[in-house]
Motif scaffolding. Sequence first.
Motif, mmCIF file in Angstrom:
data_model
loop_
_atom_site.group_PDB
_atom_site.id
_atom_site.type_symbol
_atom_site.label_atom_id
_atom_site.label_comp_id
_atom_site.label_asym_id
_atom_site.label_seq_id
_atom_site.Cartn_x
_atom_site.Cartn_y
_atom_site.Cartn_z
ATOM 1 N N TYR A 1 50.086 61.756 12.863
ATOM 2 C CA TYR A 1 50.144 63.121 13.375
ATOM 3 C C TYR A 1 51.593 63.620 13.361
ATOM 4 N N GLY A 2 52.526 62.753 13.682
ATOM 5 C CA GLY A 2 53.939 63.110 13.575
ATOM 6 C C GLY A 2 54.332 63.427 12.140
ATOM 7 N N ASN A 3 53.814 62.630 11.189
ATOM 8 C CA ASN A 3 54.069 62.911 9.769
ATOM 9 C C ASN A 3 53.466 64.246 9.366
ATOM 10 N N TYR A 4 52.287 64.548 9.885
ATOM 11 C CA TYR A 4 51.647 65.832 9.592
ATOM 12 C C TYR A 4 52.493 66.983 10.138
ATOM 13 N N LEU A 5 52.994 66.843 11.358
ATOM 14 C CA LEU A 5 53.830 67.891 11.938
ATOM 15 C C LEU A 5 55.120 68.076 11.138
ATOM 16 N N LEU A 6 55.697 66.979 10.668
ATOM 17 C CA LEU A 6 56.892 67.066 9.838
ATOM 18 C C LEU A 6 56.595 67.793 8.534
ATOM 19 N N GLY A 7 55.476 67.457 7.894
ATOM 20 C CA GLY A 7 55.085 68.142 6.667
ATOM 21 C C GLY A 7 54.826 69.614 6.878
ATOM 22 N N ALA A 8 54.189 69.969 7.994
ATOM 23 C CA ALA A 8 53.942 71.381 8.303
ATOM 24 C C ALA A 8 55.258 72.111 8.529
ATOM 25 N N TRP A 9 56.203 71.457 9.187
ATOM 26 C CA TRP A 9 57.504 72.076 9.412
ATOM 27 C C TRP A 9 58.254 72.262 8.090
ATOM 28 N N LEU A 10 58.199 71.250 7.207
ATOM 29 C CA LEU A 10 58.877 71.353 5.913
ATOM 30 C C LEU A 10 58.284 72.459 5.042
ATOM 31 N N LEU B 1 55.704 61.021 3.040
ATOM 32 C CA LEU B 1 56.693 60.589 2.047
ATOM 33 C C LEU B 1 58.116 60.806 2.541
ATOM 34 N N VAL B 2 58.368 61.946 3.141
ATOM 35 C CA VAL B 2 59.714 62.220 3.647
ATOM 36 C C VAL B 2 60.074 61.242 4.759
ATOM 37 N N SER B 3 59.171 61.047 5.709
ATOM 38 C CA SER B 3 59.476 60.128 6.804
ATOM 39 C C SER B 3 59.578 58.686 6.308
ATOM 40 N N ALA B 4 58.761 58.312 5.314
ATOM 41 C CA ALA B 4 58.822 56.953 4.774
ATOM 42 C C ALA B 4 60.164 56.693 4.100
ATOM 43 N N VAL B 5 60.639 57.644 3.334
ATOM 44 C CA VAL B 5 61.935 57.472 2.663
ATOM 45 C C VAL B 5 63.067 57.412 3.685
ATOM 46 N N VAL B 6 63.059 58.332 4.634
ATOM 47 C CA VAL B 6 64.134 58.380 5.629
ATOM 48 C C VAL B 6 64.123 57.124 6.503
ATOM 49 N N VAL B 7 62.963 56.748 7.012
ATOM 50 C CA VAL B 7 62.883 55.573 7.886
ATOM 51 C C VAL B 7 63.176 54.294 7.099
ATOM 52 N N GLY B 8 62.704 54.204 5.861
ATOM 53 C CA GLY B 8 62.986 53.026 5.037
ATOM 54 C C GLY B 8 64.471 52.856 4.771
ATOM 55 N N LEU B 9 65.135 53.930 4.372
ATOM 56 C CA LEU B 9 66.575 53.854 4.125
ATOM 57 C C LEU B 9 67.355 53.593 5.408
ATOM 58 N N ALA B 10 66.940 54.215 6.514
ATOM 59 C CA ALA B 10 67.611 53.978 7.795
ATOM 60 C C ALA B 10 67.432 52.524 8.234
ATOM 61 N N GLY B 11 66.231 51.974 8.049
ATOM 62 C CA GLY B 11 65.996 50.574 8.389
ATOM 63 C C GLY B 11 66.868 49.644 7.575
ATOM 64 N N ASN B 12 67.000 49.932 6.285
ATOM 65 C CA ASN B 12 67.849 49.130 5.408
ATOM 66 C C ASN B 12 69.293 49.161 5.900
ATOM 67 N N LEU B 13 69.796 50.347 6.177
ATOM 68 C CA LEU B 13 71.183 50.497 6.623
ATOM 69 C C LEU B 13 71.411 49.826 7.978
ATOM 70 N N ILE B 14 70.490 50.003 8.903
ATOM 71 C CA ILE B 14 70.644 49.416 10.244
ATOM 72 C C ILE B 14 70.639 47.895 10.171
ATOM 73 N N ILE B 15 69.748 47.315 9.373
ATOM 74 C CA ILE B 15 69.706 45.851 9.248
ATOM 75 C C ILE B 15 70.985 45.331 8.625
ATOM 76 N N ARG B 16 71.496 46.013 7.607
ATOM 77 C CA ARG B 16 72.770 45.584 6.995
ATOM 78 C C ARG B 16 73.920 45.651 7.998
#
Length: 181
Positions: free
Chosen positions: A95-104, A137-152
């Motif tokens: 539902y959060g992803n849906y709200l993000l898509g609606a906002w975009l 897709l937008v949240s997956a890319v952002v969260v995936g890249l943020a997770g990568n950076l935070i773990i590093r």
Amino acid sequence: MPRRFFQRYLPHPDTLKRQRSLRVVGHLIGNPSLWVLSRRSVANAFMVGLFSALLPIPFQMVVAAFGAWLLRCNLPLSVGLVWITNPLTMPVIFYGNYLLGAWLLSTPAREAPGHLSTHWIAEQMVDILPVLVLGSLVSAVVVGLAGNLIIRLIWRWHVARSWKRRRLKRRQARRSAVDDL
């Protein structure tokens, strides 16, 4: 070191190879590069696992396993992280992803009815799906890249902290050796 933390909770490749349901992919599971616990492999596994978890598709674990194989990152971590979207968290996350898509897309988000049913979802799917896919897709890319950076960053901080501790111990050992003379 973070490696010890992850080794404590990850299964051994041999135990997975022996399971009947995984015998078909046993040669893939046995690939040593999929079990390495380095800063790069763990960070990329977080990226793949978080990306796959936020996609509104079935068989997210298969996508995560394929991504781990493709990027040569830690397989069990990437597959295990998919369970962030479990039956309890999935409605809230999507539902959060849906709200993000609606906002975009600058479209008004539909309100969920008081009684959510599969019939209502099936009727609304034509309108909801493109917005949900974009937001996911937008949240997956952002969260995936943020997770990568935070773990590093966490891994680097942990290694620097352990080096500093060793350096202090060596200095103290030298001082006590000089004082003993």
